[in-house]
Write an enzyme that holds these catalytic residues in place. Structure first.
Site, PDB file in Angstrom:
ATOM      1  N   THR A  50       0.826  -1.219   0.000  1.00 50.77           N
ATOM      2  CA  THR A  50       0.000   0.000   0.000  1.00 50.77           C
ATOM      3  C   THR A  50       0.858   1.266   0.000  1.00 50.77           C
ATOM      4  N   GLU A  51       0.419   2.262  -0.755  1.00 48.04           N
ATOM      5  CA  GLU A  51       1.110   3.559  -0.796  1.00 48.04           C
ATOM      6  C   GLU A  51       0.132   4.670  -0.406  1.00 48.04           C
ATOM      7  N   PRO A  52       0.644   5.861  -0.111  1.00 48.58           N
ATOM      8  CA  PRO A  52      -0.270   6.944   0.277  1.00 48.58           C
ATOM      9  C   PRO A  52      -1.391   7.164  -0.748  1.00 48.58           C
TER      10      PRO A  52
ATOM     11  N   HIS B 151      -2.222   4.885  -3.266  1.00 43.55           N
ATOM     12  CA  HIS B 151      -2.644   3.625  -3.903  1.00 43.55           C
ATOM     13  C   HIS B 151      -2.892   2.569  -2.848  1.00 43.55           C
ATOM     14  N   GLY B 152      -4.195   2.463  -2.424  1.00 50.02           N
ATOM     15  CA  GLY B 152      -4.580   1.480  -1.427  1.00 50.02           C
ATOM     16  C   GLY B 152      -5.304   0.313  -2.080  1.00 50.02           C
TER      17      GLY B 152
ATOM     18  N   ARG C 284      -5.426 -13.543   3.462  1.00 51.58           N
ATOM     19  CA  ARG C 284      -6.877 -13.358   3.601  1.00 51.58           C
ATOM     20  C   ARG C 284      -7.535 -14.635   4.125  1.00 51.58           C
TER      21      ARG C 284
ATOM     22  N   ILE D   4     -24.833  -6.120  25.017  1.00 52.55           N
ATOM     23  CA  ILE D   4     -25.273  -7.034  26.090  1.00 52.55           C
ATOM     24  C   ILE D   4     -24.562  -6.677  27.400  1.00 52.55           C
ATOM     25  N   LEU D   5     -23.354  -6.210  27.310  1.00 51.32           N
ATOM     26  CA  LEU D   5     -22.602  -5.857  28.525  1.00 51.32           C
ATOM     27  C   LEU D   5     -22.945  -4.459  29.053  1.00 51.32           C
TER      28      LEU D   5
ATOM     29  N   GLU E   9      -6.101  -5.863   3.760  1.00 52.86           N
ATOM     30  CA  GLU E   9      -6.151  -7.082   2.933  1.00 52.86           C
ATOM     31  C   GLU E   9      -7.347  -7.063   1.983  1.00 52.86           C
TER      32      GLU E   9
HETATM   33  P1  TGC Z   1      -6.312  -7.397 -11.980  1.00 51.25           P
HETATM   34  O1  TGC Z   1      -6.141  -6.896 -13.383  1.00 51.25           O
HETATM   35  O2  TGC Z   1      -7.610  -8.003 -11.576  1.00 51.25           O
HETATM   36  O3  TGC Z   1      -5.182  -8.448 -11.642  1.00 51.25           O
HETATM   37  C1  TGC Z   1      -3.819  -8.237 -11.938  1.00 51.25           C
HETATM   38  C2  TGC Z   1      -3.154  -9.575 -12.052  1.00 51.25           C
HETATM   39  O4  TGC Z   1      -3.229 -10.251 -10.770  1.00 51.25           O
HETATM   40  C3  TGC Z   1      -3.935 -11.494 -10.915  1.00 51.25           C
HETATM   41  N1  TGC Z   1      -4.744 -11.653  -9.686  1.00 51.25           N
HETATM   42  C4  TGC Z   1      -4.414 -12.485  -8.708  1.00 51.25           C
HETATM   43  N2  TGC Z   1      -3.397 -13.366  -8.599  1.00 51.25           N
HETATM   44  C5  TGC Z   1      -3.322 -14.077  -7.458  1.00 51.25           C
HETATM   45  N3  TGC Z   1      -4.205 -13.940  -6.446  1.00 51.25           N
HETATM   46  C6  TGC Z   1      -5.227 -13.048  -6.514  1.00 51.25           C
HETATM   47  N4  TGC Z   1      -6.077 -12.889  -5.484  1.00 51.25           N
HETATM   48  C7  TGC Z   1      -5.374 -12.273  -7.689  1.00 51.25           C
HETATM   49  N5  TGC Z   1      -6.236 -11.310  -8.107  1.00 51.25           N
HETATM   50  C8  TGC Z   1      -5.839 -10.932  -9.337  1.00 51.25           C
HETATM   51  C9  TGC Z   1      -4.776 -11.322 -12.160  1.00 51.25           C
HETATM   52  O5  TGC Z   1      -5.104 -12.571 -12.708  1.00 51.25           O
HETATM   53  C10 TGC Z   1      -3.835 -10.511 -13.041  1.00 51.25           C
HETATM   54  O6  TGC Z   1      -2.851 -11.393 -13.542  1.00 51.25           O
HETATM   55  P2  TGC Z   1      -2.206 -11.145 -15.001  1.00 51.25           P
HETATM   56  O7  TGC Z   1      -1.287 -12.304 -15.178  1.00 51.25           O
HETATM   57  O8  TGC Z   1      -3.374 -11.133 -15.953  1.00 51.25           O
HETATM   58  O9  TGC Z   1      -1.506  -9.831 -14.906  1.00 51.25           O
HETATM   59  O10 TGC Z   1      -5.922  -6.211 -10.989  1.00 51.25           O
HETATM   60  P3  TGC Z   1      -6.639  -4.812 -10.716  1.00 51.25           P
HETATM   61  O11 TGC Z   1      -5.593  -3.759 -10.813  1.00 51.25           O
HETATM   62  O12 TGC Z   1      -7.901  -4.665 -11.516  1.00 51.25           O
HETATM   63  O13 TGC Z   1      -7.018  -4.950  -9.146  1.00 51.25           O
HETATM   64  C11 TGC Z   1      -7.909  -5.907  -8.719  1.00 51.25           C
HETATM   65  C12 TGC Z   1      -8.165  -5.773  -7.200  1.00 51.25           C
HETATM   66  C13 TGC Z   1      -8.854  -4.462  -6.897  1.00 51.25           C
HETATM   67  C14 TGC Z   1      -9.106  -6.896  -6.825  1.00 51.25           C
HETATM   68  C15 TGC Z   1      -6.876  -5.919  -6.396  1.00 51.25           C
HETATM   69  O14 TGC Z   1      -5.914  -5.061  -6.760  1.00 51.25           O
HETATM   70  C16 TGC Z   1      -7.090  -5.919  -4.905  1.00 51.25           C
HETATM   71  O15 TGC Z   1      -7.249  -6.980  -4.315  1.00 51.25           O
HETATM   72  N6  TGC Z   1      -7.051  -4.721  -4.182  1.00 51.25           N
HETATM   73  C17 TGC Z   1      -7.046  -4.703  -2.747  1.00 51.25           C
HETATM   74  C18 TGC Z   1      -5.675  -4.317  -2.244  1.00 51.25           C
HETATM   75  C19 TGC Z   1      -5.265  -5.064  -1.017  1.00 51.25           C
HETATM   76  O16 TGC Z   1      -5.858  -6.074  -0.641  1.00 51.25           O
HETATM   77  N7  TGC Z   1      -4.226  -4.625  -0.374  1.00 51.25           N
HETATM   78  C20 TGC Z   1      -3.710  -5.299   0.759  1.00 51.25           C
HETATM   79  C21 TGC Z   1      -2.391  -4.718   1.180  1.00 51.25           C
HETATM   80  S1  TGC Z   1      -1.535  -5.767   2.309  1.00 51.25           S
HETATM   81  C22 TGC Z   1      -2.363  -5.626   3.745  1.00 51.25           C
HETATM   82  O17 TGC Z   1      -3.380  -5.021   3.861  1.00 51.25           O
HETATM   83  C23 TGC Z   1      -1.744  -6.326   4.851  1.00 51.25           C
HETATM   84  S2  TGC Z   1      -2.573  -6.144   6.342  1.00 51.25           S
HETATM   85  C24 TGC Z   1      -1.741  -7.341   7.134  1.00 51.25           C
HETATM   86  C25 TGC Z   1      -2.116  -7.549   8.544  1.00 51.25           C
HETATM   87  O18 TGC Z   1      -1.743  -6.661   9.388  1.00 51.25           O
HETATM   88  O19 TGC Z   1      -2.688  -8.635   8.844  1.00 51.25           O
HETATM   89  P1  FAD Z   2      -8.948   3.401  -0.319  1.00 47.38           P
HETATM   90  O1  FAD Z   2      -8.460   2.452  -1.343  1.00 47.38           O
HETATM   91  O2  FAD Z   2      -8.685   4.841  -0.489  1.00 47.38           O
HETATM   92  O3  FAD Z   2     -10.506   3.159  -0.135  1.00 47.38           O
HETATM   93  C1  FAD Z   2     -11.352   4.109   0.531  1.00 47.38           C
HETATM   94  C2  FAD Z   2     -12.791   3.649   0.343  1.00 47.38           C
HETATM   95  O4  FAD Z   2     -13.104   3.606  -1.052  1.00 47.38           O
HETATM   96  C3  FAD Z   2     -13.031   2.239   0.873  1.00 47.38           C
HETATM   97  O5  FAD Z   2     -14.289   2.175   1.489  1.00 47.38           O
HETATM   98  C4  FAD Z   2     -13.035   1.387  -0.379  1.00 47.38           C
HETATM   99  O6  FAD Z   2     -13.816   0.208  -0.235  1.00 47.38           O
HETATM  100  C5  FAD Z   2     -13.624   2.332  -1.399  1.00 47.38           C
HETATM  101  N1  FAD Z   2     -13.236   2.002  -2.770  1.00 47.38           N
HETATM  102  C6  FAD Z   2     -12.002   2.008  -3.315  1.00 47.38           C
HETATM  103  N2  FAD Z   2     -12.022   1.586  -4.589  1.00 47.38           N
HETATM  104  C7  FAD Z   2     -13.318   1.282  -4.858  1.00 47.38           C
HETATM  105  C8  FAD Z   2     -14.001   0.780  -5.995  1.00 47.38           C
HETATM  106  N3  FAD Z   2     -13.368   0.451  -7.125  1.00 47.38           N
HETATM  107  N4  FAD Z   2     -15.341   0.607  -5.912  1.00 47.38           N
HETATM  108  C9  FAD Z   2     -16.012   0.891  -4.762  1.00 47.38           C
HETATM  109  N5  FAD Z   2     -15.421   1.370  -3.658  1.00 47.38           N
HETATM  110  C10 FAD Z   2     -14.094   1.553  -3.698  1.00 47.38           C
HETATM  111  N6  FAD Z   2      -0.935  -2.518   3.565  1.00 47.38           N
HETATM  112  C11 FAD Z   2       0.240  -3.156   3.267  1.00 47.38           C
HETATM  113  O7  FAD Z   2       0.690  -3.128   2.125  1.00 47.38           O
HETATM  114  N7  FAD Z   2       0.933  -3.827   4.213  1.00 47.38           N
HETATM  115  C12 FAD Z   2       0.498  -3.902   5.504  1.00 47.38           C
HETATM  116  O8  FAD Z   2       1.126  -4.551   6.349  1.00 47.38           O
HETATM  117  C13 FAD Z   2      -0.710  -3.221   5.858  1.00 47.38           C
HETATM  118  N8  FAD Z   2      -1.123  -3.197   7.138  1.00 47.38           N
HETATM  119  C14 FAD Z   2      -2.186  -2.405   7.496  1.00 47.38           C
HETATM  120  C15 FAD Z   2      -2.509  -2.229   8.843  1.00 47.38           C
HETATM  121  C16 FAD Z   2      -3.566  -1.383   9.201  1.00 47.38           C
HETATM  122  C17 FAD Z   2      -3.855  -1.154  10.644  1.00 47.38           C
HETATM  123  C18 FAD Z   2      -4.336  -0.756   8.206  1.00 47.38           C
HETATM  124  C19 FAD Z   2      -5.512   0.116   8.580  1.00 47.38           C
HETATM  125  C20 FAD Z   2      -4.022  -0.937   6.882  1.00 47.38           C
HETATM  126  C21 FAD Z   2      -2.942  -1.740   6.505  1.00 47.38           C
HETATM  127  N9  FAD Z   2      -2.557  -1.863   5.160  1.00 47.38           N
HETATM  128  C22 FAD Z   2      -1.404  -2.528   4.831  1.00 47.38           C
HETATM  129  C23 FAD Z   2      -3.232  -1.085   4.145  1.00 47.38           C
HETATM  130  C24 FAD Z   2      -4.589  -1.653   3.713  1.00 47.38           C
HETATM  131  O9  FAD Z   2      -4.423  -2.777   2.904  1.00 47.38           O
HETATM  132  C25 FAD Z   2      -5.342  -0.542   2.991  1.00 47.38           C
HETATM  133  O10 FAD Z   2      -5.752   0.379   3.998  1.00 47.38           O
HETATM  134  C26 FAD Z   2      -6.539  -1.057   2.219  1.00 47.38           C
HETATM  135  O11 FAD Z   2      -6.149  -1.862   1.137  1.00 47.38           O
HETATM  136  C27 FAD Z   2      -7.432   0.079   1.699  1.00 47.38           C
HETATM  137  O12 FAD Z   2      -6.692   1.092   1.100  1.00 47.38           O
HETATM  138  P2  FAD Z   2      -6.932   2.640   1.527  1.00 47.38           P
HETATM  139  O13 FAD Z   2      -6.844   2.702   3.014  1.00 47.38           O
HETATM  140  O14 FAD Z   2      -5.980   3.456   0.751  1.00 47.38           O
HETATM  141  O15 FAD Z   2      -8.408   2.930   1.142  1.00 47.38           O
END
Ligand code: TGC
Ligand code: FAD
Length: 392
Positions: free
Chosen positions: A139-141, A143-144, A251, A345-346, A371
């Site tokens: 994640t970036e400022p 790009h989430g 996830r 409840i509490l 995630e």
């Molecule tokens: P899109 O064009 O759909 O996909 C790009 C390429 O990725 C492939 N792909 C996957 N591969 C493996 N696993 C998956 N779940 C995959 N989903 C997609 C896809 O087939 C494609 O491959 P290729 O070969 O054709 O290039 O990508 P998009 O740019 O349209 O984005 C789709 C979207 C929105 C679903 C995705 O970017 C997304 O999941 N966004 C959410 C971001 C996110 O979850 N960030 C998490 C950051 S890490 C974190 O939060 C850690 S918290 C940890 C903690 O404290 O527990």
């Molecule tokens: P945004 O992407 O700006 O989203 C804001 C709102 O817009 C949300 O409600 C979202 O659902 C909505 N939205 C966005 N796009 C769409 C769309 N296409 N259609 C409809 N609604 C949309 N990231 C890492 O890389 N590594 C880590 O270890 C990590 N740890 C974290 C720990 C904490 C405590 C937190 C809070 C976050 C962490 N994250 C980490 C980042 C996390 O994955 C992001 O916060 C998350 O993916 C959402 O990104 P954003 O906060 O920029 O929200």
């Protein structure tokens, strides 16, 4: 905080679906949480500090790399054991589960799957033992939800790469020794780089003032002309699919973890409802409170079944990313709703640190966002069932 009297609900006898190994692993984690997490976690959450003294214990219960092969220091367990460990840890606290999730699925997993043998040998045993803690920078400022737009980049300087950019919201960042960082090369292709603490130009400022996940350390990763050795690039997968593949594993763990948080809230509320007297009766005798408790155990049981089945599919290598999204979304939503109902409840006691419910409720606000947000996972299911992509 009061003594931990937790008794795990198992309304549909799901223990019958578990092997002896699953139960052994789960019970060891459960006991460890009772002994090492419950007595201290409220204090650490209140002072917004990660309890670093639990790192060895997390390693001992197999929370760092549960499914990573034993030759690399992992526990060599199956996906259901991995899930059960996450469930038990999150029963204690989502922030502690975060540390374990990041270490296992977002740091060890990419090094194991996308790294070469030297990288596996160098990093995995130290990460499995907890000697090193890792973090994951996607994640970036700006790009989430849309990580494909990332700006962090690296340039080929001949004998090394030069890394520039910034990551935000990174769990474990303030104290991690190792960061798996996703950045674009000069052609715009995403690669994973292993960045180590101490590399010049690499800093990890802590993020303060969180009302959620307070016992987990969150920070930024700043790269200002960081020289990264060429051998630190993960060679075996590139493109956005590489980080997203790690997210599948994390996830899945969260889907189990959320059940743990929900079980703790339900169990606490159930016990309280039988002890707290109002109008001459235990409040659990009032229909309105029974409705809340009955709905909670129904939702927990549905989530347990969904997640166990997902674990079986993962063990067979058949779980799809969309199935994982459905479980993450459903279970975290289920848990946050249960936390809110349990808090009611509490009554007034529910807002205090005497009980775990309010802490779970606040933690789950992060879990429902990181995630992949609740909305993003819905759109992933929408895309899967319609074939129509809402992101493009
Ligand atoms: P899109 O064009 O759909 O996909 C790009 C390429 O990725 C492939 N792909 C996957 N591969 C493996 N696993 C998956 N779940 C995959 N989903 C997609 C896809 O087939 C494609 O491959 P290729 O070969 O054709 O290039 O990508 P998009 O740019 O349209 O984005 C789709 C979207 C929105 C679903 C995705 O970017 C997304 O999941 N966004 C959410 C971001 C996110 O979850 N960030 C998490 C950051 S890490 C974190 O939060 C850690 S918290 C940890 C903690 O404290 O527990
Ligand atoms: P945004 O992407 O700006 O989203 C804001 C709102 O817009 C949300 O409600 C979202 O659902 C909505 N939205 C966005 N796009 C769409 C769309 N296409 N259609 C409809 N609604 C949309 N990231 C890492 O890389 N590594 C880590 O270890 C990590 N740890 C974290 C720990 C904490 C405590 C937190 C809070 C976050 C962490 N994250 C980490 C980042 C996390 O994955 C992001 O916060 C998350 O993916 C959402 O990104 P954003 O906060 O920029 O929200």
């Amino acid at each position: 905080m009061r003594p931990d009297l937790f008794e795990a609900p198992d309304y549909y006898n799901l223990d019958e679906l578990l092997t002896d190994e699953h139960k052994l692993v789960r019970d060891a984690a459960r006991e460890w949480v009772k002994r090492e997490i419950s007595p201290i976690i409220e204090d650490y959450a209140q002072k917004a500090e990660f309890p670093t003294q639990i790192i060895n214990g997390l390693a001992e219960i197999g929370a760092f790399g549960p499914y990573i092969p034993m030759e690399y220091g992992g526990a060599g367990l199956d996906q259901i054991s991995y899930g059960l460990i996450m469930q038990e840890i999150e029963r204690g606290d989502s922030g502690v589960r975060s540390t374990a999730s990041v270490q296992s699925s977002l740091v060890m997993y990419p090094i194991w799957k996308y790294g070469n043998e030297e990288q596996r040998q160098k990093y995995l045993p130290k990460l499995a033992s907890g000697e090193w803690i890792g973090c994951f920078g996607l994640t970036e400022p700006d790009h989430g939800s849309n990580p494909g737009g990332m700006m962090t980049n690296f340039k080929d300087m001949g004998d090394h790469y030069l890394l520039n950019g910034a990551k935000m919201w990174i769990s474990n960042a303030p104290f991690a020794q190792v960061a798996v960082v996703w950045a674009k090369n000069e052609e715009g292709r995403i690669h994973g780089l292993i960045v180590e603490r101490g590399m010049e130009g690499f800093t990890t400022p802590e993020t303060h003032n969180k009302w959620s996940l307070r016992a987990s350390a969150t920070g930024e990763l700043i790269f200002d002309n960081v020289k990264v050795p060429k051998e630190n690039v993960l060679p075996n997968k590139s493109g956005l699919g590489a980080p997203l593949g790690c997210l599948d594993s994390a996830r899945y763990g969260i889907a189990w973890g959320a059940i743990g948080a929900a079980m703790d809230c339900y169990d606490t509320a159930l016990r309280y409802s039988k002890e707290r007297m109002q109008f001459g009766k235990p409040i659990g005798q009032f229909q309105l409170q029974q409705k809340k408790l009955a709905e909670m155990i129904t939702e927990i049981t549905k989530a347990q079944l969904l997640t166990w089945r997902l674990g079986v599919l993962r063990n067979d290598g058949k779980a799809t990313s969309a199935q994982i999204s459905m479980a993450k979304r459903n279970n975290v939503d289920m848990a946050i709703n249960i936390a809110r109902e349990a808090r009611q409840i509490l009554g007034g006691m529910g807002i205090t640190g005497e009980y775990s419910i309010m802490r779970h409720m606040m933690n789950l606000e992060s879990v429902i966002t990181y995630e992949g947000t609740h909305d993003i996972h819905l759109l992933i299911t929408g895309l899967d069932v319609t074939g129509l992509n809402a992101f493009k």
